[in-house]
Design a protein around this motif. Structure first.
Motif, short mmCIF file in Angstrom:
data_model
loop_
_atom_site.label_atom_id
_atom_site.label_comp_id
_atom_site.label_asym_id
_atom_site.label_seq_id
_atom_site.Cartn_x
_atom_site.Cartn_y
_atom_site.Cartn_z
N ALA A 1 43.96 -89.17 31.56
CA ALA A 1 44.97 -88.49 30.75
C ALA A 1 46.38 -88.94 31.12
O ALA A 1 47.25 -89.08 30.24
CB ALA A 1 44.84 -86.97 30.91
N LEU A 2 46.62 -89.19 32.41
CA LEU A 2 47.96 -89.51 32.87
C LEU A 2 48.28 -91.00 32.79
O LEU A 2 49.43 -91.38 32.56
CB LEU A 2 48.15 -89.03 34.32
N TYR A 3 47.27 -91.85 32.99
CA TYR A 3 47.53 -93.29 33.11
C TYR A 3 46.77 -94.14 32.09
O TYR A 3 46.84 -95.37 32.15
CB TYR A 3 47.19 -93.76 34.53
N GLY A 4 46.04 -93.52 31.18
CA GLY A 4 45.35 -94.28 30.15
C GLY A 4 43.97 -94.75 30.57
O GLY A 4 43.54 -94.55 31.70
N GLU A 5 43.28 -95.40 29.65
CA GLU A 5 41.88 -95.77 29.85
C GLU A 5 41.75 -97.06 30.64
O GLU A 5 41.42 -98.14 30.12
CB GLU A 5 41.17 -95.87 28.51
N ASP A 6 41.98 -96.97 31.92
CA ASP A 6 41.77 -98.08 32.84
C ASP A 6 40.27 -98.28 33.03
O ASP A 6 39.53 -97.31 33.27
CB ASP A 6 42.44 -97.77 34.17
N PRO A 7 39.73 -99.52 32.92
CA PRO A 7 38.29 -99.72 33.05
C PRO A 7 37.73 -99.27 34.40
O PRO A 7 36.58 -98.83 34.48
CB PRO A 7 38.12 -101.23 32.85
N ARG A 8 38.54 -99.38 35.46
CA ARG A 8 38.07 -98.92 36.78
C ARG A 8 37.87 -97.42 36.79
O ARG A 8 36.91 -96.90 37.37
CB ARG A 8 39.08 -99.34 37.85
N THR A 9 38.78 -96.70 36.13
CA THR A 9 38.64 -95.25 36.06
C THR A 9 37.41 -94.86 35.22
O THR A 9 36.65 -93.96 35.60
CB THR A 9 39.91 -94.62 35.45
N LEU A 10 37.22 -95.55 34.12
CA LEU A 10 36.06 -95.28 33.26
C LEU A 10 34.74 -95.55 34.01
O LEU A 10 33.78 -94.80 33.89
CB LEU A 10 36.13 -96.13 32.00
N TRP A 11 34.72 -96.64 34.77
CA TRP A 11 33.51 -96.97 35.55
C TRP A 11 33.24 -95.88 36.57
O TRP A 11 32.10 -95.40 36.71
CB TRP A 11 33.70 -98.32 36.23
N ASN A 12 34.26 -95.48 37.31
CA ASN A 12 34.07 -94.46 38.35
C ASN A 12 33.69 -93.11 37.74
O ASN A 12 32.89 -92.36 38.31
CB ASN A 12 35.35 -94.32 39.18
N LEU A 13 34.28 -92.82 36.59
CA LEU A 13 33.92 -91.60 35.90
C LEU A 13 32.43 -91.62 35.54
O LEU A 13 31.72 -90.60 35.65
CB LEU A 13 34.79 -91.46 34.65
N ALA A 14 31.93 -92.79 35.12
CA ALA A 14 30.51 -92.92 34.81
C ALA A 14 29.64 -92.67 36.04
O ALA A 14 28.57 -92.05 35.96
CB ALA A 14 30.23 -94.31 34.24
N MET A 15 30.09 -93.14 37.21
CA MET A 15 29.34 -92.89 38.45
C MET A 15 29.21 -91.38 38.70
O MET A 15 28.15 -90.89 39.12
CB MET A 15 30.04 -93.56 39.63
N CYS A 16 30.29 -90.65 38.44
CA CYS A 16 30.25 -89.20 38.62
C CYS A 16 29.28 -88.56 37.63
O CYS A 16 28.51 -87.66 37.98
CB CYS A 16 31.64 -88.60 38.44
N LEU A 17 29.31 -89.03 36.38
CA LEU A 17 28.42 -88.48 35.35
C LEU A 17 26.96 -88.74 35.69
O LEU A 17 26.09 -87.87 35.51
CB LEU A 17 28.78 -89.07 34.00
N PHE A 18 26.66 -89.94 36.19
CA PHE A 18 25.29 -90.24 36.61
C PHE A 18 24.86 -89.29 37.72
O PHE A 18 23.73 -88.76 37.72
CB PHE A 18 25.18 -91.68 37.09
N ALA A 19 25.76 -89.06 38.68
CA ALA A 19 25.42 -88.18 39.81
C ALA A 19 25.17 -86.75 39.35
O ALA A 19 24.42 -86.01 39.98
CB ALA A 19 26.55 -88.22 40.84
N LEU A 20 25.79 -86.37 38.23
CA LEU A 20 25.62 -85.03 37.69
C LEU A 20 24.48 -84.94 36.69
O LEU A 20 24.26 -83.89 36.07
CB LEU A 20 26.93 -84.57 37.04
N GLY A 21 23.74 -86.04 36.50
CA GLY A 21 22.61 -86.04 35.59
C GLY A 21 22.99 -86.18 34.13
O GLY A 21 22.16 -85.93 33.24
N ARG A 22 24.20 -86.58 33.84
CA ARG A 22 24.67 -86.72 32.45
C ARG A 22 24.61 -88.21 32.06
O ARG A 22 25.62 -88.87 31.89
CB ARG A 22 26.07 -86.15 32.31
#
Length: 524
Positions: free
Chosen positions: A474-495
């Motif tokens: 939200a603050l810095y835009g859709e950086d691919p590194r942020t999107l990748w790390n966000l995906a790691m969190c979603l996988f860990a949460l079963g999403r």
């Protein structure tokens, strides 16, 4: 900024009193041109007055004063106590102060006592930034925060509060007005005088530049100005106001040798502010400067410090004498404050005195203090990796969960990550949550949300990490590194489906990410 004999320069003005110098026009143009960017890129120093330690200390003192006033009232009124911050700048101090104020009011059972904090500045773009900032809106909605356009150098006799649409004039306030001024008076027009053998002289300044037809609103204009000074004998009855002349006479009678900065515009501003509350005023101010008369005349000429804008030391002794001559009081530390002078001044003190304010000031600024903590941090920050986990965590807690300090400590925490116990992991995760709650975003390049999120993921807190990676987006835009790390969190949460979508979006921006496993770092 000194003119040398070898310089080939274009003179902009010759032999002007300091308060009338073109320097102040250049200063105003700078802030009007850059707005919040003055603090966003750290060109103008502000951390020392915009941190949780100082905000907590000042909130305690202000609440102490308000308790003194409230206890002396015959009956509680519905009118709020007004707390006006002059030159609120980045907005960070106000945000931190309001957080502490809300917390302490709840602890002391004072939520029913109305308080209105007013952020002010002379630059309209700063007011627009604050009024649109999502972190400040809850305070506005709660009726705790308002905004006003206030020019210290050109203070009007009225004050318009923009949110409540209230116009304040002389005698409008039935309760004392509290004024906070941090790193304000050092950047406001002052006069300079030289005293020698009982003779008062005004210091006159010639300003020149190597750039002909210099635009005062141009970037870095202050670095391109050169100063030379001269002196002219004047009578101590220099000002239209007898009170100011009385202060000058005092310096002429007691000092011999050296220059004295004199904050006439600031004192005139305080006169008008005190009139809003029929002469009842509490000023709490933090800045670089001098409280005692002996240290005033140590310099032959005023020392100008340039940092995007420019600043001069504040003659707090003149403030002290001005308040005393009007029947007021002052409170100051019992030791030299090396990096930041914090002093309180009172007009129209409550009949019962100010035991609560004095106690709060004593506890906050005598002994362990924000000034001392700032100096300690300067010594520690180069050696964080040498500290044990509990020592690092204690440092963060003593900072009252300063987001900047925790961010600086993260590399040292990361080195210890594999050896942390479950209890230590929980404690660090909680510290990150509290530090993030203290963070006020102004658009600087350092992405603390990303850094905190990465640490939380390492701690085994994917849900908390996910929330902060989303903040980073939200603050810095859709950086691919942020999107990748966000995906790691979603996988860990079963999403898994959400994670896959985030990975696809990241891969579209940076296809080489598909060869990576695990979290990605983000520099800067």
């Amino acid at each position: 900024m000194t003119i040398g004999a070898e310089d080939s320069l274009t003179t902009l003005e010759t032999n002007k009193p300091l308060s009338e110098s073109v320097l102040w026009r250049a200063q105003r143009s700078y802030f009007e041109r850059v707005g919040i960017d003055a603090w966003r890129d750290a060109t103008v120093p502000h951390y020392v007055t915009c941190n949780p330690t100082l905000a907590h200390a000042m909130a305690q003192v202000v609440l102490g004063f308000l308790r003194d006033c409230h206890a002396g009232e015959a009956r509680a009124g519905s009118e709020p106590f007004h707390v006006l911050e002059l030159g609120a700048g980045s907005g960070r101090f106000a945000f931190l102060f309001l957080r502490v104020l809300a917390e302490l009011r709840e602890v002391m059972g004072w939520s029913h006592v109305p308080i209105r904090y007013v952020m002010s500045d002379f630059t309209e773009s700063n007011l627009r930034f604050w009024r649109a900032h999502p972190a400040l809106r809850p305070f506005v909605t709660a009726g705790l925060l308002d905004f006003a356009l206030v020019d210290v150098e050109r203070m009007d006799s009225t004050l318009e509060l923009l949110e409540s649409k209230t116009m304040l004039g002389a005698g409008s306030l039935g309760r004392p007005l509290t004024v906070i001024a941090n790193y304000v008076f050092d950047g406001v027009a002052q006069d300079a005088f030289f005293i020698e053998k009982g003779q008062l002289s005004e210091c006159l300044f010639t300003v020149a530049t190597e750039t002909p037809e210099l635009d005062l609103s141009a970037a870095n204009v202050l670095t391109r100005l050169r100063l030379a000074s001269s002196r002219r004998a004047v009578h101590p009855d220099y000002y239209p106001e007898p009170e100011l002349n009385g202060l000058l006479r005092g310096y002429t009678d007691r000092l011999d040798g050296g220059s004295v900065l004199f904050p006439a515009p600031a004192l005139r501003c305080l006169e008008k502010l005190s009139a809003l509350a029929s002469g009842s005023l509490f000023l709490l101010s933090a800045d670089k400067g001098h409280l005692d008369e002996a240290s005033l005349a140590l310099e032959v000429d005023p020392q100008v410090t340039v940092h995007g804008s420019f600043s001069l030391p504040v003659n707090y002794h003149a403030f002290q004498q001005w308040f005393l001559r009007k029947g007021g009081e002052h409170i100051c530390a019992d030791h030299r404050q090396s990096s930041l002078v914090v002093a309180a001044f009172i007009l129209g003190a409550p009949a019962r005195g100010m035991p609560e304010a004095r106690l709060a000031y004593h506890l906050a600024f005598n002994g362990p203090s924000p000034d001392g903590f700032f100096r300690l941090r300067q010594g520690l920050e180069a050696h964080y990796e040498m500290l044990e986990f509990e020592q690092l965590l204690a440092h963060v807690r003593l900072s009252r969960y300063d987001a900047r300090i925790l961010g600086d400590c993260l590399p040292a925490f990361s080195q210890k990550m594999t050896t942390l116990s479950a209890q230590e992991r929980v404690a660090l995760a909680q510290a990150i949550g509290r530090a993030w709650a203290n963070y006020f975003h102004i658009g600087e390049s350092r992405d603390l949300a990303f850094a905190f999120a990465a640490c939380l993921y390492q701690l085994g807190e994917p849900a908390s990490a996910l929330a902060l990676f989303e903040e980073s987006l939200a603050l810095y835009g859709e950086d691919p590194r942020t999107l990748w790390n966000l995906a790691m969190c979603l996988f860990a949460l079963g999403r898994s489906e959400d994670a896959a979508r985030s990975l696809v979006k990241a891969g579209e921006s940076f296809p080489l990410l598909h060869a990576h496993i695990g979290l990605l770092p983000k520099s800067g």
